[in-house]
Design an enzyme around this catalytic site. Structure first.
Site, short mmCIF file in Angstrom:
data_model
loop_
_atom_site.label_atom_id
_atom_site.label_comp_id
_atom_site.label_asym_id
_atom_site.label_seq_id
_atom_site.Cartn_x
_atom_site.Cartn_y
_atom_site.Cartn_z
N SER A 1 -3.62 -9.59 6.49
CA SER A 1 -3.10 -8.25 6.77
C SER A 1 -2.39 -8.31 8.12
O SER A 1 -2.99 -8.64 9.14
CB SER A 1 -4.27 -7.27 6.78
OG SER A 1 -3.91 -6.13 7.50
N ASP B 1 -6.71 2.48 13.09
CA ASP B 1 -5.42 3.18 13.00
C ASP B 1 -5.53 4.59 12.46
O ASP B 1 -4.77 5.47 12.84
CB ASP B 1 -4.44 2.35 12.17
CG ASP B 1 -4.03 1.08 12.90
OD1 ASP B 1 -3.95 1.13 14.14
OD2 ASP B 1 -3.83 0.05 12.24
N ARG C 1 1.01 3.49 17.21
CA ARG C 1 0.58 4.50 16.23
C ARG C 1 0.88 5.94 16.65
O ARG C 1 1.42 6.71 15.85
CB ARG C 1 -0.90 4.34 15.87
CG ARG C 1 -1.18 3.15 14.96
CD ARG C 1 -0.47 3.27 13.62
NE ARG C 1 -0.84 2.21 12.70
CZ ARG C 1 -0.15 1.11 12.46
NH1 ARG C 1 0.96 0.88 13.12
NH2 ARG C 1 -0.56 0.21 11.59
N ASP D 1 0.83 -1.22 0.00
CA ASP D 1 0.00 0.00 0.00
C ASP D 1 0.86 1.26 0.00
O ASP D 1 0.67 2.16 -0.82
CB ASP D 1 -0.90 0.09 1.25
CG ASP D 1 -1.81 -1.11 1.40
OD1 ASP D 1 -1.97 -1.87 0.43
OD2 ASP D 1 -2.38 -1.27 2.50
#
Ligand code: ARG
Length: 394
Positions: A169, A119, A90, A10
């Site tokens: 993922s 996220d 994060r 991505d």
């Protein structure tokens, strides 16, 4: 602009797409929070795809000694299961990307979050808190590509496609490895063995592993007498505990964004340390402290999960968590064999007394003392009970 760059498909496609779309220079920033990646290869991929500059930030120690240390002291398991690895990382990743963006004079920060995950909230919350003057760009929310079209895009533009990618993922760091998507989205389907990387199947383990984990003021400092820093302790435990078949989590999780998802994790160190830490707290704390702290812990865990890192209550709760952990020193012995068992514990601050508990030779209340205690202890309840049952008190 600065792009939070994981090196995956991505964000690799994003380098090229952002350059084209905004006619901007893209500085890729990869923040190392202990994920299992080849950072040199990531750097090569960034440049090969058109990054004008690549920055690697080693945040392992800051991650371990900051958010992860607090998660240990707060026994952080979201909905009693998830040790929060991704949620803890994060805000720190966003902070590091902002630092680079400021240094390089960027006016925008980009990241790869989609509009369905937690996220995006965590990332943007930190960006909004610390860099309100910097624009946020989220290519995955704009371009509308799925995996197959990303691969087509990459091929068309000669972008190097990351070789090893799981069909799931994955998001991993020191503290946990999260596995999502594909057949796991069926909550009844058993997770295939090849989804796991840090743990062996519990059924395959024959030899037990015994560990003495020593804590000082709420944090682990040694394993089997060997002193290590927190990064060392976590990586060691992930390896040895995972190899003895403990550390998997499988649950249905309430996401922030309004729906449930089936989530699978591997977190041998996190689950071991939290279980041991909680055991030691119970040895040390009074019942009032123990019960109150569970509420504090859960509140802290929920707000971290929900991406409210800059909510002022977080730091206020942390002062209390730190203060209460001053007494959480001692040792916990655990056995790992396709599961975890606590074998024993000790602490100089134990509020446990052998003299009080001992049936032979220890302290004994007299019959009169015990009866008197029970009478007054039950008086509120039994007075109400009798009134409601209309029982006449003798
Ligand atoms: N469900 C977990 C969380 O919300 C894990 C998220 C994993 N993130 C990812 N981009 N794969 O924290």
């Amino acid at each position: 602009m600065a792009l939070a760059y994981s090196g995956g498909l991505d964000t690799t496609v994003a380098i090229h797409w952002l350059r084209n779309k905004f006619n901007a220079e893209v500085i890729t920033v990869t923040v190392d929070v202990g994920q299992d990646d080849d950072f040199e290869e990531i750097e090569r991929r960034a440049y090969a795809t058109g990054a004008s500059k690549h920055v690697y930030v080693d945040a392992k120690s800051g991650f371990a000694n900051g958010p992860v240390a607090m998660a240990i002291m707060a026994n952080a398991l979201y909905e009693d299961k998830y040790p929060l690895g991704t949620a803890l990382a994060r805000p720190l990743i966003a902070e590091k990307v902002i630092e680079v963006a400021r240094r390089e004079g960027c006016d925008a920060v980009a990241h790869g979050s989609t509009s369905k995950g937690n996220d995006q909230v965590r990332f943007n919350e930190t960006l909004m808190a610390l860099a309100p003057d910097i624009a946020i760009i989220e290519p995955a929310k704009i371009w509308g590509m799925d995996r197959a079209s990303e691969i087509d895009y990459a091929k068309k533009h000669g972008i190097p496609i990351p070789s090893i990618h799981s069909r799931f993922s994955i998001d991993d760091n020191l503290w946990s490895r999260s596995i999502e998507g594909r057949e796991i989205d069926d909550p009844l389907a058993e997770v295939p063995e090849d989804a796991f990387k840090w743990t062996v199947s519990p059924e395959s383990v024959r030899e037990p592993l015994i560990l003495d984990i020593e804590f000082r003021e709420g944090l682990p400092v040694a394993i089997n007498g060997e002193k290590m820093d927190l990064v060392g302790i976590i990586t060691t435990l992930n390896r040895v505990v995972g190899a003895h078949g403990f550390g998997r989590v499988d649950h249905v999780e309430n996401r922030v964004v309004g729906f449930k998802s089936r989530e699978v994790y591997e977190a041998p160190a996190a689950l071991t340390l939290i279980e041991a830490h909680r055991d030691l707290e119970k040895l040390v704390y009074t019942p009032l402290e123990y019960r109150f702290k569970r509420v504090v812990d859960q509140t802290w865990t929920d707000l971290v999960y929900q991406g409210l890192w800059h909510e002022p209550l977080r730091e206020e709760l942390e002062s209390l968590v730190r203060a209460m952990n001053r007494w959480v020193s001692g040792k916990v012995r655990v056995k790992v064999l396709g599961g975890l068992a606590i074998l024993g514990r000790e602490s100089p601050y134990a509020s446990y007394s052998k003299e009080l508990v001992d049936y032979v030779g220890g302290w004994y209340p007299s019959e009169e003392e015990a009866r008197g205690f029970i009478k007054m202890h039950t008086m509120h309840s039994l007075t109400a009970f009798r009134a409601r049952r209309k029982v006449v008190t003798p």
